[in-house]
Design an enzyme around this catalytic site. Structure first.
Site, PDB file in Angstrom:
ATOM      1  N   GLU A 177     -35.093  -1.463  13.989  1.00 21.16           N
ATOM      2  CA  GLU A 177     -34.248  -1.440  13.353  1.00 21.16           C
ATOM      3  C   GLU A 177     -34.331   0.708  14.655  1.00 21.16           C
ATOM      4  O   GLU A 177     -35.677   0.628  14.155  1.00 21.16           O
ATOM      5  CB  GLU A 177     -34.423  -0.869  12.072  1.00 21.16           C
ATOM      6  CG  GLU A 177     -33.259   0.578  11.904  1.00 21.16           C
ATOM      7  CD  GLU A 177     -31.687   0.156  12.074  1.00 21.16           C
ATOM      8  OE1 GLU A 177     -30.977   1.526  12.855  1.00 21.16           O
ATOM      9  OE2 GLU A 177     -31.292  -1.213  12.282  1.00 21.16           O
TER      10      GLU A 177
ATOM     11  N   CYS B 161       0.795  -1.292  -0.172  1.00 17.76           N
ATOM     12  CA  CYS B 161       0.249   0.071   0.253  1.00 17.76           C
ATOM     13  C   CYS B 161       0.881   0.898  -0.060  1.00 17.76           C
ATOM     14  O   CYS B 161       1.913   0.845   1.402  1.00 17.76           O
ATOM     15  CB  CYS B 161      -0.921   0.176   1.797  1.00 17.76           C
ATOM     16  SG  CYS B 161      -1.801   1.280   1.380  1.00 17.76           S
TER      17      CYS B 161
ATOM     18  N   CYS C  21     -19.196  -8.443  15.246  1.00 19.50           N
ATOM     19  CA  CYS C  21     -18.095  -7.246  14.314  1.00 19.50           C
ATOM     20  C   CYS C  21     -16.931  -7.254  15.483  1.00 19.50           C
ATOM     21  O   CYS C  21     -16.296  -6.280  15.066  1.00 19.50           O
ATOM     22  CB  CYS C  21     -18.547  -6.232  13.529  1.00 19.50           C
ATOM     23  SG  CYS C  21     -18.959  -4.721  14.423  1.00 19.50           S
TER      24      CYS C  21
ATOM     25  N   CYS D 234      -5.957   4.298  -2.040  1.00 20.83           N
ATOM     26  CA  CYS D 234      -6.426   3.287  -0.883  1.00 20.83           C
ATOM     27  C   CYS D 234      -6.624   1.518  -1.720  1.00 20.83           C
ATOM     28  O   CYS D 234      -7.475   1.741  -2.437  1.00 20.83           O
ATOM     29  CB  CYS D 234      -7.504   3.095   0.114  1.00 20.83           C
ATOM     30  SG  CYS D 234      -7.690   1.485   1.192  1.00 20.83           S
TER      31      CYS D 234
ATOM     32  N   TYR E 186     -31.471  -4.799  15.769  1.00 18.82           N
ATOM     33  CA  TYR E 186     -30.474  -3.807  14.719  1.00 18.82           C
ATOM     34  C   TYR E 186     -30.668  -4.431  13.473  1.00 18.82           C
ATOM     35  O   TYR E 186     -29.771  -5.039  12.574  1.00 18.82           O
ATOM     36  CB  TYR E 186     -29.124  -4.412  14.783  1.00 18.82           C
ATOM     37  CG  TYR E 186     -29.314  -4.312  16.957  1.00 18.82           C
ATOM     38  CD1 TYR E 186     -28.442  -2.986  17.492  1.00 18.82           C
ATOM     39  CD2 TYR E 186     -29.013  -5.362  17.297  1.00 18.82           C
ATOM     40  CE1 TYR E 186     -29.168  -2.715  18.697  1.00 18.82           C
ATOM     41  CE2 TYR E 186     -28.667  -5.377  18.896  1.00 18.82           C
ATOM     42  CZ  TYR E 186     -28.807  -3.947  19.920  1.00 18.82           C
ATOM     43  OH  TYR E 186     -28.441  -4.020  20.798  1.00 18.82           O
TER      44      TYR E 186
ATOM     45  N   CYS F 163      -0.897   5.032   7.262  1.00 16.35           N
ATOM     46  CA  CYS F 163      -2.292   4.349   7.559  1.00 16.35           C
ATOM     47  C   CYS F 163      -2.374   3.177   8.616  1.00 16.35           C
ATOM     48  O   CYS F 163      -1.244   2.623   7.739  1.00 16.35           O
ATOM     49  CB  CYS F 163      -3.136   4.486   6.393  1.00 16.35           C
ATOM     50  SG  CYS F 163      -4.415   3.902   6.641  1.00 16.35           S
TER      51      CYS F 163
END
Length: 408
Positions: A282, A21, A357, A109, A261, A27
């Site tokens: 939601e 990258c 996540c 990116c 969610y 980054c």
């Protein structure tokens, strides 16, 4: 037994560039970049297994073999970029360095989808030519704050959202109209965000083009999403997660299923075909409105969308139905709050499918559910974000005793 998953994509790493990258190591978003993709998957597999062993010891839930992404680069269909002018380097388009006000430019990116890369390269000169000042959160002066791009693989188009600290006026409108004329740009939206914090979007979205949504397909399902609504950033992996979660739910014909969610309805619709009724909950009015539109677009007649927080949603489910057969949930990184966990237990589902996540908050919540009558059967990891250290998981929980309602 955990449902089967298609593992072939994890063996087909995308072509990796010669240099990892151009923005590394300034980054820090892609902490694993530079490692062969197979090694990245192994690191994530080992890291999750170690977290599970630390939490449960040898008697913890089984952990499946991580399912990789068919694309190691160019997969990310969303880019949320800070705009900042530098006297030395000109316009910077990128991310804040953690814990600072310094912006790291990431215009090239390699994990961004090619549609985003090409469109961004065309927008940057327009921003530079506008001479509009960028916003500085320290002084609270300036106009341009964030540039958000979302790409659709299905329609091969891009939605552009410009976030500014001042309301839409003639100079901004002229800039956005120039953006709207760029190739592949189908939707352009202005967002007004005068707040001093680091939240990207304000409450007011103003479409500049006739088309105000991004249209995307996940498997056989079609979705329209407005600016500000959540959509997974890696569509091929999201499709595998939703299919896996739907199979793991083991829904029955008479089931009432709840999806907390639920966003724009992606997991909700995957759960619906086998259920009597599926209720998506939601909090975001924008996402909930998109979910209602999407259920009509896809022809579902056994789906209802409730605009409410997860806490209020489970209370409403208790009032309407008393109990439900299956609950699916996909909370933010912080996991599920205590009140919502209590409400889930009171609904007494025989099965819970938890999409996460963040393995740390996931394990915390799974151990809480374990102490309240639910056994974690299996944790299946997925690589939603190659090159990063993030791990997406789907955990399946079963009620310890199907004959009795769990107690608080």
């Amino acid at each position: 037994m955990a449902p089967s998953v298609d593992r072939e994509p994890s063996l087909q790493a995308a072509k990796e560039p010669g240099a990892p990258c151009p923005h590394y190591p300034q980054c820090v978003g892609c902490r694993l970049i530079g490692q062969p993709y197979g090694q990245q998957l192994q690191w994530k597999q080992d890291h999750l297994a170690e977290l599970v062993r630390t939490a449960w010891g040898p008697s913890g839930p089984s952990v499946g073999t991580i399912v990789g992404s068919p694309e190691a680069f160019g997969y990310r269909n969303q880019a949320k970029l800070v705009l900042r002018r530098s006297e030395r380097r000109g316009l910077l388009v990128g991310l804040f360095r953690p814990g600072t006000h310094t912006v790291v430019d990431i215009r090239d990116c390699p994990v961004h989808h090619p549609f985003i890369q090409v469109t961004l390269a065309r927008i940057i000169p327009l921003l530079e030519e506008s001479n509009l000042p960028t916003y500085d959160e320290r002084t609270r002066l300036g106009t341009l704050r964030y540039l958000v791009l979302r790409a659709s693989r299905w329609t091969k188009s891009v939605q552009v959202i410009l976030v500014t600290a001042r309301e839409l006026d003639r100079p901004l409108l002229a800039l956005l109209r120039r953006v709207a004329r760029l190739p592949r740009v189908r939707s352009v939206v202005h967002n007004y965000n005068p707040s001093p914090g680091n939240v990207i979007f304000g409450d007011r979205f103003t479409p500049v083009t006739r088309e105000s949504t991004l249209r995307e397909r996940i498997g056989d399902l079609k979705f329209k999403t407005h600016a500000g609504a959540f959509l997974q950033a890696n569509i091929p992996v999201a499709n595998r997660i939703y299919n896996y979660a739907a199979a793991a739910a083991q829904t029955e014909a008479n089931d009432i299923v709840a999806d907390l969610y639920c966003g724009v309805g992606a997991l909700t619709f995957h759960l619906a075909p086998r259920a009597k009724l599926t209720v998506g909950i939601e909090e975001s009015p924008v996402a909930a409105a998109d979910a209602r539109s999407n259920l009509r677009w896809n022809g579902f007649h056994n789906v209802r969308i409730l605009t409410a927080t997860a806490q209020d949603g489970v209370k409403e489910l208790q009032k309407r139905f008393g109990s439900v057969g299956v609950i699916a949930l996909n909370p933010p990184r912080k996991g599920v709050d205590a009140e919502t966990r209590e409400g889930i237990v009171q609904l007494a589902p025989r099965r819970i499918v938890y999409v996460s996540c963040n393995p740390t908050s996931l394990i915390r919540d799974l151990q809480w559910f374990e102490s309240h009558g639910y056994h974690t059967d299996h944790i299946q990891p997925f690589d939603m974000f190659p090159q990063t250290d993030h791990i997406e998981c789907v955990a399946t929980l079963e009620r310890a005793s199907t004959g009795a309602k769990p107690t608080r």
